[in-house]
Design an enzyme around this catalytic site. Structure first.
Site, PDB file in Angstrom:
ATOM      1  N   CYS A  91     -15.894   0.104  58.656  1.00 30.47           N
ATOM      2  CA  CYS A  91     -15.569   1.008  57.546  1.00 30.47           C
ATOM      3  C   CYS A  91     -16.202   2.377  57.758  1.00 30.47           C
ATOM      4  CB  CYS A  91     -16.064   0.413  56.230  1.00 30.47           C
ATOM      5  SG  CYS A  91     -15.496   1.342  54.794  1.00 30.47           S
ATOM      6  N   CYS A  95     -20.606   2.076  50.801  1.00 32.12           N
ATOM      7  CA  CYS A  95     -20.864   1.652  49.414  1.00 32.12           C
ATOM      8  C   CYS A  95     -22.054   0.681  49.404  1.00 32.12           C
ATOM      9  CB  CYS A  95     -19.637   0.976  48.819  1.00 32.12           C
ATOM     10  SG  CYS A  95     -18.146   1.967  48.994  1.00 32.12           S
ATOM     11  N   CYS A  98     -21.390  -3.135  48.816  1.00 32.03           N
ATOM     12  CA  CYS A  98     -20.264  -3.756  49.544  1.00 32.03           C
ATOM     13  C   CYS A  98     -20.550  -5.219  49.914  1.00 32.03           C
ATOM     14  CB  CYS A  98     -19.956  -2.972  50.800  1.00 32.03           C
ATOM     15  SG  CYS A  98     -18.528  -3.644  51.661  1.00 32.03           S
TER      16      CYS A  98
END
Ligand SMILES: C[S@@+](CC[C@H](N)C(=O)[O-])C[C@H]1O[C@@H](n2cnc3c(N)ncnc32)[C@H](O)[C@@H]1O
Ligand code: SF4
Length: 369
Positions: A91, A95, A98
């Site tokens: 990714c 975040c 996550c």
């Protein structure tokens, strides 16, 4: 023949038998009615077994936990109606909460992935959702586009969808592959860019909300249904998103309570540590109450979310979340769908209860925005 006096063994045994035979039916009745009452209490408490009831009072089982591959799902004939294929763990965002992290960089070659998707279709799959990691990262979205096209054109699946952070989506992608896609969900946890930055939902100077708006317009132009996913956590739990959501008018707004998964976003070998993001049920309910007038809101508490998704990882293994971590089955490529799905931990009842089956084909949707 033995004389049956009061003290003779024969008399004693025969009278005991008589006594017992008088006593037993009433004991049986008492025990049965006790157990029936217990069953009603346990059922009322939504507890399936006596052991779980004891556990709720803090008792602990001494036996060692069974390894995942010994736990067989009750339903032998489970159908993978709706599957989430997390084909990459890579990714471009970070975040903090996550729960599907970059633990490997493996991605099945396209032809292998197509074989696996064909097996799933053979086992009854109707809906595929491509997720990750970030699904648009691999080959700048072409890998994903080719799978989307294959699932619609070749497998003729009623519903093909994607969940993405949105940052890498281009109009060119819609031009090439938009016609094969039913639904696009873009994750957005806040309409305040500072909050998005605190969460880690961003890359460099990219503005997450601006990109979300662009994608919404492309979805309209290319006839793709648009969804929003939001994870409610400590940083956004007090926000009122009603105005923005009403303006965007997504087909569905999924609102998740931030979930903890051991080995992904908590624990020693995890790449993220989401403990500081977690909120309780009361805080989650406050958020839901604040947005109760939004008709498209679909709430998912930790309980509703954890086992109600059929998740396939990058090796096409089902991931069982029942023990609070993601325990993999064998790959469907090695043992077939029917064998692998027994170890998925999938809770079909909860899937239906949380509204997992809905109008998910764009042919059946009135995309009038
Ligand atoms: C793992 S992400 C992968 C797709 C894409 N990268 C994205 O963020 O949309 C899939 C969905 O799970 C959500 N998610 C991630 N971590 C979560 C957590 N701890 N609790 C609840 N939902 C979470 C994301 O917000 C997203 O909507
Ligand atoms: S939730 Fe965030 S970090 Fe996780 S895969 Fe999606 S965008 Fe990436």
């Amino acid at each position: 023949m033995e004389d049956q006096t009061l003290f003779s063994p024969a008399f004693r045994s025969s009278s005991s038998v008589r006594m017992l035979s008088l006593f037993m039916p009433s004991m049986t009745v008492i025990l049965t009615s006790f157990w029936d009452t217990m069953k009603i209490i346990l059922k009322h408490m939504k507890i399936d077994s006596f052991w779980c009831w004891l556990e709720s009072f803090g008792f602990q089982k001494v036996s060692s936990p069974k390894p995942n591959n010994l736990k067989i799902h009750q339903s032998a004939s489970m159908t993978p109606t709706s599957v989430n294929y997390h084909f990459t763990r890579q990714c471009n965002y970070k975040c903090g909460f996550c729960f599907h992290t970059a633990k490997t960089s493996f991605v099945l070659p396209l032809e292998e992935a197509k074989k696996g998707l064909t097996l799933l279709k053979g086992a009854g799959m109707e809906k595929i959702n491509f997720s990750g990691g970030e699904p648009f990262l691999q080959e700048r979205g072409h890998f994903l586009g080719k799978m989307v096209q294959f699932c619609k054109q070749e497998l003729k699946l009623p519903s093909v969808s994607i969940v993405s952070n949105g940052s890498l989506i281009t109009e060119r992608w819609f031009k090439l592959y938009g016609e094969y896609l039913d639904i696009l969900a873009v994750s957005c946890d806040s309409f305040d860019e500072d909050v998005n930055k605190m969460i880690g939902r961003g890359q460099g100077n990219k503005n997450h909300v601006e990109k979300l708006m662009k994608i919404r317009t492309w979805c309209q132009e290319y006839n793709v249904a648009f969804k929003i996913n939001s994870v409610i956590n400590r940083f956004n739990m007090d926000e009122d998103m009603s105005e923005e959501i009403a303006k965007i008018n997504p087909m569905r707004w999924k609102v998740f309570q931030c979930l903890i998964i051991d080995g992904e976003n908590c624990g020693e070998d995890a790449l993220r540590h989401a403990e500081t993001f977690v909120i309780g049920k009361a805080e989650f309910n406050n958020f839901l109450n604040r947005h109760k007038d939004i008709k498209c809101l679909v709430p998912e508490s930790n309980e509703q979310m954890r086992d109600s998704y059929l998740i396939l990882d990058e090796y096409m293994r089902f991931l069982d979340c029942r023990n609070g971590r993601k325990d993999p089955s064998k790959s469907i490529m090695d043992v077939g769908v029917e064998n692998a799905i027994k170890f998925s931990g999938f809770d079909e009842k909860m899937f239906f209860k949380r509204g997992g089956k809905y109008v998910w084909s764009k042919a059946d949707l009135k995309l009038d925005w």
